[in-house]
Scaffold this active site. Structure first.
Site, PDB file in Angstrom:
ATOM      1  N   LYS A  52       0.848  -1.203   0.000  1.00 53.58           N
ATOM      2  CA  LYS A  52       0.000   0.000   0.000  1.00 53.58           C
ATOM      3  C   LYS A  52       0.877   1.245   0.000  1.00 53.58           C
ATOM      4  O   LYS A  52       0.604   2.216  -0.703  1.00 53.58           O
ATOM      5  CB  LYS A  52      -0.927  -0.012   1.224  1.00 53.58           C
ATOM      6  CG  LYS A  52      -2.051  -1.020   1.113  1.00 53.58           C
ATOM      7  CD  LYS A  52      -2.827  -1.172   2.424  1.00 53.58           C
ATOM      8  CE  LYS A  52      -3.771  -2.367   2.340  1.00 53.58           C
ATOM      9  NZ  LYS A  52      -4.406  -2.698   3.613  1.00 53.58           N
ATOM     10  N   GLN A  96      -4.553  -1.833   9.803  1.00 53.12           N
ATOM     11  CA  GLN A  96      -4.380  -3.118   9.136  1.00 53.12           C
ATOM     12  C   GLN A  96      -4.941  -4.237  10.019  1.00 53.12           C
ATOM     13  O   GLN A  96      -4.582  -4.339  11.196  1.00 53.12           O
ATOM     14  CB  GLN A  96      -2.886  -3.335   8.841  1.00 53.12           C
ATOM     15  CG  GLN A  96      -2.578  -4.564   8.021  1.00 53.12           C
ATOM     16  CD  GLN A  96      -3.167  -4.499   6.606  1.00 53.12           C
ATOM     17  OE1 GLN A  96      -3.109  -3.469   5.942  1.00 53.12           O
ATOM     18  NE2 GLN A  96      -3.755  -5.600   6.158  1.00 53.12           N
ATOM     19  N   ASP A 119     -10.958   2.982   4.547  1.00 52.53           N
ATOM     20  CA  ASP A 119     -11.282   1.565   4.344  1.00 52.53           C
ATOM     21  C   ASP A 119     -12.791   1.359   4.399  1.00 52.53           C
ATOM     22  O   ASP A 119     -13.281   0.285   4.065  1.00 52.53           O
ATOM     23  CB  ASP A 119     -10.627   0.693   5.431  1.00 52.53           C
ATOM     24  CG  ASP A 119      -9.402  -0.052   4.923  1.00 52.53           C
ATOM     25  OD1 ASP A 119      -9.242  -0.154   3.683  1.00 52.53           O
ATOM     26  OD2 ASP A 119      -8.600  -0.520   5.753  1.00 52.53           O
TER      27      ASP A 119
END
Ligand code: NAD
Length: 298
Positions: A52, A96, A119
């Site tokens: 990422k 994460q 997200d």
């Protein structure tokens, strides 16, 4: 019939190139910044975060990785999220997953400011999506699934979409997104009876269940569009949830694994970060000028 391959790698590269062009025109102080919170030493998570960061850097998005020990307590982690929420240089925040077991994932995701939740995992954004609110930040993988479907040019309205999997990060939001795009949606899961019969009715099939090669050729309606979200490593090789070699002969379009949904997920995360930065900058501008109108150029 042999299906047309939906090439997520190429589509994702095109989207990233477009984003890079737009970001290059932004003044330096407005360049989007993504903060990635990584807790612990999970090797797969470290690789995802590295990818990422690299993808962000390639298109001019700043990426700050906040690496934390897996002994960190939930309270301390929530304080770090709160600091990132208040940091005006940070436009997007992701945590994460998975988190260590002693930390409540829902508490942490809920603490991310909804406008920085790139997200789309904060229940507030999931709720906005469920209410078909355009300002919802939609999680990257389902958003990538929709872009791939739109790439086919097939009208989604009234199509029967079957989503196999009901996780909060893929199945549920994918189903909501398809519903918001006027599909008739069925959601299947591990307790669904007669899965094959249901899948056989799908004009659009989205599979995200983590079962390698579960979906076979004789489960597919002639000409169905098949989107395979699954990523399963078996003996060092990657497989989707769909038996690609078989199903490619029956579907009209199909995504490969790898090279289908996976690359789209990263591209959509970057797009969400860019869009979040734009929205935040526009809101700051409006609050400075005291303007209350919508879509003006003040
Ligand atoms: P998950 O384990 O959280 O959820 C799996 C879902 O599938 C559950 O809702 C479960 O009820 C359902 N399921 C399990 N076995 C089933 C069966 N035999 N029949 C019907 N339904 C069944 O997984 P997830 O996080 O949603 O991920 C699903 C898959 O997608 C995994 O392979 C994962 O690696 C992959 N994934 C890919 C991307 C990407 O970018 N391509 C992103 C996220 C997840």
């Amino acid at each position: 019939m042999t299906a047309e391959i939906l090439d997520g790698k190429t589509l994702a590269a095109d989207i990233r190139a477009e984003l890079a062009k737009k970001i290059a025109t932004m003044p330096g102080e407005n360049m989007p910044v993504l903060a990635v919170v990584l807790v612990g030493e999970n090797e797969a998570s470290k690789i995802y975060v590295r990818n990422k960061k690299k993808a962000a850097a390639e298109i001019g998005i700043g990426c700050e990785v906040v690496e934390l020990s897996d002994t960190i307590g939930e309270k301390a982690l929530l304080e770090i999220i709160s600091e990132l929420n208040m940091n005006h240089h940070v436009n997007g925040i992701i945590v994460q997953l998975p988190l260590p077991k002693h930390i409540n994932t829902l508490n942490v995701l809920s603490a991310i400011s909804p406008e920085k939740d790139v997200d789309g995992f904060n229940p507030y954004n999931a709720g906005l999506l469920a209410c078909k609110e355009p300002k919802a930040i939609v999680s990257a993988t389902p958003k990538g699934v929709l872009k791939l479907l739109q790439k086919t040019g097939v009208d989604l309205q009234g199509k029967h979409a079957v989503v196999v999997g009901r996780s909060n990060i893929v199945g549920r939001p994918a189903a909501m997104l398809l519903l918001n795009n006027d599909c008739t949606v069925s959601i299947a899961h591990s307790k669904t009876k007669n899965l094959k019969e249901l899948v056989l009715q799908a004009d659009i099939l989205v599979v995200a269940c983590g079962c390698p090669k579960l979906i076979k050729k004789d489960w597919i309606k002639d000409g169905a569009i098949v989107i395979d979200v699954g990523i399963n490593r078996v003996d060092g090789k990657l497989y989707g949830d769909v038996d690609f070699e078989e199903v490619v002969e029956k579907a009209s379009y199909i995504t490969p694994v790898p090279g289908g949904v996976g690359p789209m997920t990263v591209a959509m995360l970057l797009e969400n970060t860019y869009e979040a930065a734009l929205r935040q900058q526009s809101e700051t501008k409006h609050s400075k000028t005291g303007c209350s109108c919508e879509n003006c150029h003040c």
